[in-house]
Enzyme design. Sequence first.
Site, PDB file in Angstrom:
ATOM      1  N   ASP A 150      -1.790  -1.133   5.810  1.00 23.85           N
ATOM      2  CA  ASP A 150      -2.283  -0.734   7.124  1.00 23.85           C
ATOM      3  C   ASP A 150      -3.733  -0.304   6.957  1.00 23.85           C
ATOM      4  O   ASP A 150      -4.227  -0.183   5.852  1.00 23.85           O
ATOM      5  CB  ASP A 150      -1.457   0.435   7.673  1.00 23.85           C
ATOM      6  CG  ASP A 150      -1.659   1.697   6.849  1.00 23.85           C
ATOM      7  OD1 ASP A 150      -1.856   1.543   5.628  1.00 23.85           O
ATOM      8  OD2 ASP A 150      -1.641   2.804   7.395  1.00 23.85           O
ATOM      9  N   ASP A 173       0.887  -1.157   0.000  1.00 22.93           N
ATOM     10  CA  ASP A 173       0.000   0.000   0.000  1.00 22.93           C
ATOM     11  C   ASP A 173       0.935   1.219   0.000  1.00 22.93           C
ATOM     12  O   ASP A 173       2.092   1.106   0.410  1.00 22.93           O
ATOM     13  CB  ASP A 173      -0.858  -0.055   1.280  1.00 22.93           C
ATOM     14  CG  ASP A 173      -1.726   1.173   1.432  1.00 22.93           C
ATOM     15  OD1 ASP A 173      -2.257   1.643   0.418  1.00 22.93           O
ATOM     16  OD2 ASP A 173      -1.866   1.666   2.570  1.00 22.93           O
ATOM     17  N   ASP A 211      -7.212  -2.207   3.776  1.00 21.01           N
ATOM     18  CA  ASP A 211      -6.303  -3.262   3.311  1.00 21.01           C
ATOM     19  C   ASP A 211      -6.677  -4.635   3.851  1.00 21.01           C
ATOM     20  O   ASP A 211      -6.082  -5.627   3.464  1.00 21.01           O
ATOM     21  CB  ASP A 211      -4.857  -2.954   3.746  1.00 21.01           C
ATOM     22  CG  ASP A 211      -4.317  -1.713   3.060  1.00 21.01           C
ATOM     23  OD1 ASP A 211      -4.641  -1.522   1.880  1.00 21.01           O
ATOM     24  OD2 ASP A 211      -3.604  -0.937   3.704  1.00 21.01           O
TER      25      ASP A 211
END
Length: 1183
Positions: A811, A490, A815
């Site tokens: 995080d 991410d 996610d």
Amino acid sequence: MSRFIVGGKVVDSVDLLRKRHLIWCLDVLPFSILYVTWLITAVPALDFLDAAIVLGGLIVIHILVVLFTVWSVDFMCLAHYSKVNDIHRADSCKITPAKFCGSKEIVPLHSRKIVAGSTSSVDIEEIYFDFRKQQYIYSQEKDMFGKLPYPNKESFGFYLKNTGHGSEAKVLAATEKWGRNIFEYPQPTFRKLMKEQCMEPFFVFQVFCVGLWCMDEFWYYSLFTLFMLFMFESTMAKSRLKTLTELRRVRVDNQTLMVHRCGKWVKLTGTDLVPGDVVSIGRSSGLDGEDKSVPADMLILAGSTIVNEAILTGESTPQWKVSILGRGLEEKLSARRDKSHVLFGGTKILQHTPDKTFPLRTPDGGCLAVVLRTGFETSQGKLMRTILFSTERVTANSWESGLFILFLVVFAIIAAGYVLKKGLEDPTRSKYKLILSCSLIITSVIPPELPMELSIAVNTSLIALARRGIFCTEPFRIPFAGKVDICCFDKTGTLTSDDMEFSGVAGTTDDVDLETDMAKVPLRALEILASCHALVFVDNKLVGDPLEKAALKGIHWAYKSDEKAMPKKGDGDTVQIMQRHHFASHLKRMAVVARIQEQFFAFVKGAPETIQDRLVDLPPSYVETYKKYTRQGSRVLALAFKPIPDMTVSEARSLDRDVIESGLTFAGFAVFNCPIREDSARILSELKASSHDLVMITGDQALTACHVASQVHIVSKPALILTPARGGGSFDWVSPDETEIISYSDKEVEALAESHDLCIGGDSFEMLQRTSAVLKVIPFVKVFARVAPEQKELIMTTFKTVGRITLMCGDGTNDVGALKQAHVGVALLNAIPPAKTPDSSSEKSTKQGPKTSKLKKPRSVTENGEGSSKSKALAKSAPSIQSRHLTPAELQKQKLKKLMDEMNEDGDNGRSAPVVKLGDASMASPFTAKHASVAPTTDVIRQGRSTLVTTLQMFKILGLNCLATAYVLSVMYLDGVKLGDFQATISGIFTAAFFLFISHAKPLPTLSVERPHPNIFCFYVLLSLMGQFVIHLFFLISSVNEAGKYMPDECIEPDSSFHPNMVNTVSYMVSMMIQVATFAVNYMGHPFNQSISENKPFRYALLAAVGFFVVVASDLFRDLNDWLRLVPMPVGLRNKILVWAFLMFFGCYGWERLLRWAFPGKVPAWKKRQRNVAANMDKKKKL
């Protein structure tokens, strides 16, 4: 119909069953007939010993059949149940869970009468079953089972009209239907858990082996083994009991709430709530001053709250929850889209604001809310179910272990067949002893210590990761980390910092330059930044999105708790916020209605491409300006406004969101910089250099994502972004600077990926799904931008479909789906922002993390327990193996507990983060790291590779030892060669010590380019096994033949008891030498683990073993040799054997090194599989 296809996320299908009468069960009737037949035919015809052998065989088969009903649900159905087509005749059903949701179960069918009421004029019989705390009800209209419905998908109009349950009958009916709002699961007793442990296949196998060894007069260590076995299983049962007790501590807060029932407000506890109840909810604290948590999932009808959702998401930023007033009455509630209106069970309200204008007023000044879901159906309950009925248990390479054992069993059957054939040729031999020796040969190749050894290797990794602040809830996923070939990250908060920096405002004039002097920025743009946000005061402290805080600080405005914004210096009017429309991920924008003096304004901010379509007049340099800054990696938000005609405050507040957000005037672009974390580029560079592909998955803009990706080594070739063509309809690949444009074709993607790094956005995703091109494009993309949470899951499942082993590092809430889908999910929870200095940041992360660990620890131990205890096997080859095996496993657990307790004490020093308790969203991820960087990914992979090579070498060593054992027990047994009781014990001690020391090998600090072999079944392993076995066999046969020359011509009786002689002594010495050489040759050091010289305990153990052989062979200590029952060896024979031992060692070492050079570990050939899968999809489409 006997089978119903449910096709849900948990249950796939349901088979109807009816329990047979006990007499007709397959483990009762056939065996009753067999026992009677034995009594009538075998007893009179055979002598006593042969009849006893037949009876023994029958009893063993009967016990196996009974055990198979415990081990296999399908066999249980066959033996004890019959299939039925009529649901009214069925009393049970077999549940087949969805893929990766655990194993099959048999559950009872229940029925209940629903009394005639408003929905029906007659009483209805409802048939249902409970499976993993969820209820499934049979629908006669649809003729299928479906989940018990909850009122969580109705229209907003339905909820606003709701005034709670109108009568006691309705309350009773709701309680009957949905049950009480509690987390209720039975607490198993130690006895029950112990019984489960003892019914496991490996445990039964061990007890069977102990029995066989007892029959062969190995009393000393057989009984000792049995004792240690029960000791070990009881510790496993105890640790599981502790975990389940820990889980029971999570319960619905027993707070008193005001509930609107039967037309009046009544006081009730949280556990008495049922779906459909209208309640007054607000901040409440217990006697200890700690805030009480929300007792169920509920929808806010009036008022607003600030909620801490850290228990569910690990995110410490409080969330703003608002009422559904202002939403379209016909609109349906969507769990994913409308999170801003829902209070989730288990979260804590920090602040609440009641709405006094709503018709139904709360008596205690709380917010008005309607209960949607209770018990195990709430968000917290769902996470509890995940823990209790964990998804796809990743065991120690279960199918590979099985195949490997089958491979060894083939050799054992050949050896046993040879013994049987030879034994039957000799009429004087005891049939009892013959069958016993054949059984021993077959059981000898199944290494009962295998699960134990693997569990020690994984436990070592658990402790190493815990030391680095990484906590694992599914320990047997650790070897998966060693196989990973693609790492997905991410962006925001993972690769980049959470701390946003406000750079300035652009686009306010005709040029594209950034204005950093706030005095020169138009006042309207400043007013939008000062008021269009979701910041809020909690306990006199401003909390909210770091980006919005950075903007307020950057423009030098102040925001007060009465929702007013004003400039800190100079002139400027106060901006009063009247109504907020919060940021929605599907809209990509937020809006407020604000009042400046007596004039109302609509202020809007959002993604530039979203705001673009809502402007009345689009500035000529609009697109050029925002693209310039996104190409530089900045986060850009478009600001817009419109004046609202004169109206009352209540009218302004009730304006429709669409009206507020249309017909806008552009006010500029707010530009933010999000600094990349210091170590992101270095860590991703290390991952790339160690044969891993890198991918970025982000919700940010494509140009920003490509810029950041190029800085962290994800993008190294020229980038191309898939965007809709200007003419519309088709799509083009466009370079970030728009100098290169290539028309899109799904057939050319693979070739294009060779020369470019590809990037696609969320809008392109929808096109790929429409045209079924997902499998042709996604596997070749490096950067995914503007991705919704569901699309993140799709990316992970696509990578898995084409055969890639995935790691996802992310995080936050969005996610969670991807972390669950990945083979290895690493959740980064920065509950406290890291300190600036590297030292204190690492110290802080260690200090805050362990609070998590205290509650999570039992889970990791249990999983390890469950994974390994299911097959906890202690070697039958020696009692000391058990004692030695037990000690390391126990030591590991004690170390882990001690370490976590110590860390936990550190965590309580007054700076502890919101505790990630049992049931936090990171439970959806096997690994949780309390770090503010992506460094844990390399730790997890390094530890994974280390564990993978350790388990691989264990399989090889056990395989070689078992092949040698099969030969010794068969060919040599026929010649009367046996092992003494103490000899077997010493052999076991060495084996146990070596296994312990190789599992303690530490991984090297840097990841190597070379990859470990991911599977047991590959040319390298099989050729290595066969080559070494041939050398061992040659050494063994030569040595025994040589020893035979020194033996007197006395005949050795194969069935006689053990007595020392030259052949016994030599065969024992040679077996031990082979065992030690196997460990030394197959130890895998560099480039993954420490080498033998660096792994000091292993090195010393090897030297000790060599010293022991020299001492024993030289006959220096006669008493020791007598105790081991070894006879003195002639000098010539001794020297010969020692020279041959060295030759055997160097021969095996050379062969192993040659194979390692010839067959290095490779990256899986996924492209071929991708082509096959895509081709199959095309075929299905044509059909």
